[in-house]
Motif scaffolding. Structure first.
Motif, PDB file in Angstrom:
ATOM      1  N   LEU A  45       0.829  -1.208   0.000  1.00  0.00           N
ATOM      2  CA  LEU A  45       0.000   0.000   0.000  1.00  0.00           C
ATOM      3  C   LEU A  45       0.863   1.257   0.000  1.00  0.00           C
ATOM      4  O   LEU A  45       0.538   2.241  -0.676  1.00  0.00           O
ATOM      5  N   ALA A  46       1.969   1.230   0.745  1.00  0.00           N
ATOM      6  CA  ALA A  46       2.879   2.380   0.769  1.00  0.00           C
ATOM      7  C   ALA A  46       3.499   2.605  -0.610  1.00  0.00           C
ATOM      8  O   ALA A  46       3.624   3.747  -1.066  1.00  0.00           O
ATOM      9  N   VAL A  47       3.871   1.530  -1.298  1.00  0.00           N
ATOM     10  CA  VAL A  47       4.435   1.660  -2.645  1.00  0.00           C
ATOM     11  C   VAL A  47       3.392   2.246  -3.597  1.00  0.00           C
ATOM     12  O   VAL A  47       3.707   3.119  -4.417  1.00  0.00           O
ATOM     13  N   ILE A  48       2.154   1.788  -3.486  1.00  0.00           N
ATOM     14  CA  ILE A  48       1.083   2.312  -4.348  1.00  0.00           C
ATOM     15  C   ILE A  48       0.891   3.804  -4.111  1.00  0.00           C
ATOM     16  O   ILE A  48       0.778   4.586  -5.068  1.00  0.00           O
ATOM     17  N   VAL A  49       0.870   4.230  -2.848  1.00  0.00           N
ATOM     18  CA  VAL A  49       0.725   5.662  -2.545  1.00  0.00           C
ATOM     19  C   VAL A  49       1.920   6.436  -3.102  1.00  0.00           C
ATOM     20  O   VAL A  49       1.747   7.509  -3.702  1.00  0.00           O
ATOM     21  N   GLU A  50       3.122   5.899  -2.939  1.00  0.00           N
ATOM     22  CA  GLU A  50       4.328   6.569  -3.430  1.00  0.00           C
ATOM     23  C   GLU A  50       4.257   6.770  -4.949  1.00  0.00           C
ATOM     24  O   GLU A  50       4.520   7.861  -5.450  1.00  0.00           O
ATOM     25  N   VAL A  51       3.882   5.723  -5.673  1.00  0.00           N
ATOM     26  CA  VAL A  51       3.796   5.802  -7.131  1.00  0.00           C
ATOM     27  C   VAL A  51       2.693   6.773  -7.552  1.00  0.00           C
ATOM     28  O   VAL A  51       2.903   7.632  -8.419  1.00  0.00           O
ATOM     29  N   CYS A  52       1.521   6.657  -6.939  1.00  0.00           N
ATOM     30  CA  CYS A  52       0.407   7.551  -7.289  1.00  0.00           C
ATOM     31  C   CYS A  52       0.761   9.007  -7.000  1.00  0.00           C
ATOM     32  O   CYS A  52       0.492   9.892  -7.827  1.00  0.00           O
ATOM     33  N   ALA A  53       1.364   9.264  -5.852  1.00  0.00           N
ATOM     34  CA  ALA A  53       1.731  10.643  -5.502  1.00  0.00           C
ATOM     35  C   ALA A  53       2.796  11.182  -6.459  1.00  0.00           C
ATOM     36  O   ALA A  53       2.738  12.361  -6.856  1.00  0.00           O
ATOM     37  N   ALA A  54       3.738  10.347  -6.855  1.00  0.00           N
ATOM     38  CA  ALA A  54       4.768  10.782  -7.805  1.00  0.00           C
ATOM     39  C   ALA A  54       4.145  11.127  -9.151  1.00  0.00           C
ATOM     40  O   ALA A  54       4.523  12.128  -9.783  1.00  0.00           O
ATOM     41  N   ILE A  55       3.184  10.326  -9.590  1.00  0.00           N
ATOM     42  CA  ILE A  55       2.499  10.606 -10.855  1.00  0.00           C
ATOM     43  C   ILE A  55       1.727  11.920 -10.766  1.00  0.00           C
ATOM     44  O   ILE A  55       1.784  12.747 -11.684  1.00  0.00           O
ATOM     45  N   VAL A  56       1.017  12.124  -9.666  1.00  0.00           N
ATOM     46  CA  VAL A  56       0.262  13.374  -9.478  1.00  0.00           C
ATOM     47  C   VAL A  56       1.216  14.569  -9.487  1.00  0.00           C
ATOM     48  O   VAL A  56       0.953  15.584 -10.144  1.00  0.00           O
ATOM     49  N   LEU A  57       2.318  14.448  -8.781  1.00  0.00           N
ATOM     50  CA  LEU A  57       3.284  15.549  -8.736  1.00  0.00           C
ATOM     51  C   LEU A  57       3.846  15.828 -10.132  1.00  0.00           C
ATOM     52  O   LEU A  57       3.998  16.993 -10.518  1.00  0.00           O
ATOM     53  N   TRP A  58       4.107  14.789 -10.895  1.00  0.00           N
ATOM     54  CA  TRP A  58       4.622  14.980 -12.258  1.00  0.00           C
ATOM     55  C   TRP A  58       3.571  15.657 -13.144  1.00  0.00           C
ATOM     56  O   TRP A  58       3.884  16.603 -13.865  1.00  0.00           O
ATOM     57  N   ILE A  59       2.339  15.172 -13.082  1.00  0.00           N
ATOM     58  CA  ILE A  59       1.277  15.749 -13.916  1.00  0.00           C
ATOM     59  C   ILE A  59       1.060  17.218 -13.575  1.00  0.00           C
ATOM     60  O   ILE A  59       0.845  18.049 -14.458  1.00  0.00           O
ATOM     61  N   HIS A  60       1.152  17.559 -12.296  1.00  0.00           N
ATOM     62  CA  HIS A  60       0.881  18.936 -11.849  1.00  0.00           C
ATOM     63  C   HIS A  60       2.162  19.739 -11.623  1.00  0.00           C
ATOM     64  O   HIS A  60       2.141  20.751 -10.916  1.00  0.00           O
ATOM     65  N   ARG A  61       3.243  19.311 -12.239  1.00  0.00           N
ATOM     66  CA  ARG A  61       4.537  19.978 -12.031  1.00  0.00           C
ATOM     67  C   ARG A  61       4.516  21.449 -12.439  1.00  0.00           C
ATOM     68  O   ARG A  61       5.238  22.259 -11.879  1.00  0.00           O
ATOM     69  N   HIS A  62       3.667  21.810 -13.381  1.00  0.00           N
ATOM     70  CA  HIS A  62       3.599  23.207 -13.827  1.00  0.00           C
ATOM     71  C   HIS A  62       2.932  24.106 -12.792  1.00  0.00           C
ATOM     72  O   HIS A  62       3.056  25.324 -12.874  1.00  0.00           O
ATOM     73  N   ALA A  63       2.234  23.496 -11.839  1.00  0.00           N
ATOM     74  CA  ALA A  63       1.575  24.283 -10.795  1.00  0.00           C
ATOM     75  C   ALA A  63       2.505  24.551  -9.621  1.00  0.00           C
ATOM     76  O   ALA A  63       2.169  25.345  -8.746  1.00  0.00           O
TER      77      ALA A  63
END
Length: 133
Positions: free
Chosen positions: A107-125
């Protein structure tokens, strides 16, 4: 800041909801002093303040990751707190904790991956530190 494409928006929401649900689900165990949580934080030497403190940060991260415009901040907080959890698993706890079959680690790995993807997608913000200096 460029607008998100439809695939980016969909991926963002999927990852944000998954990460938030996992973070919020684990709060029950942290805030009720479930035996598993007490064991984990005792083993790493942070019981009870580490358990309660990380729960508060996870709650804030879960709310912010779902908040449009602040999802980058929630993702960053989630990455920070979950990185600590993963390091604890890899250095002190092990992948399997109290015969959970590695569920908490997964579950921790899933959160880490999901959060990294969100941060990448919203990097312009992300705010640019020192841009106006």
């Amino acid at each position: 800041m460029p607008p998100l494409t439809k695939p980016e928006l969909i991926a963002s929401w999927i990852c944000r909801v998954i990460a938030a649900l996992i973070l919020l689900q684990t709060l029950f165990f942290k805030f009720t002093a479930a035996p598993e949580s007490v064991y984990i934080f005792t083993k790493v030497g942070l019981e009870p303040w580490g358990r309660i403190g990380s729960g508060v940060v996870e709650l804030i991260a879960a709310v912010l990751i779902l908040w449009p415009g602040l999802s980058w901040l929630g993702a960053g907080l989630a990455l920070g707190v979950i990185s600590g959890a993963l390091m604890s698993h890899l250095t002190v706890l092990g992948v399997v904790v109290m015969n959970d079959g590695g569920l908490l680690f997964t579950l921790a790995v899933i959160v880490e991956v999901c959060a990294a993807i969100v941060l990448w997608i919203h990097r312009h913000a992300l705010p640019v530190i020192g841009a106006r200096l």
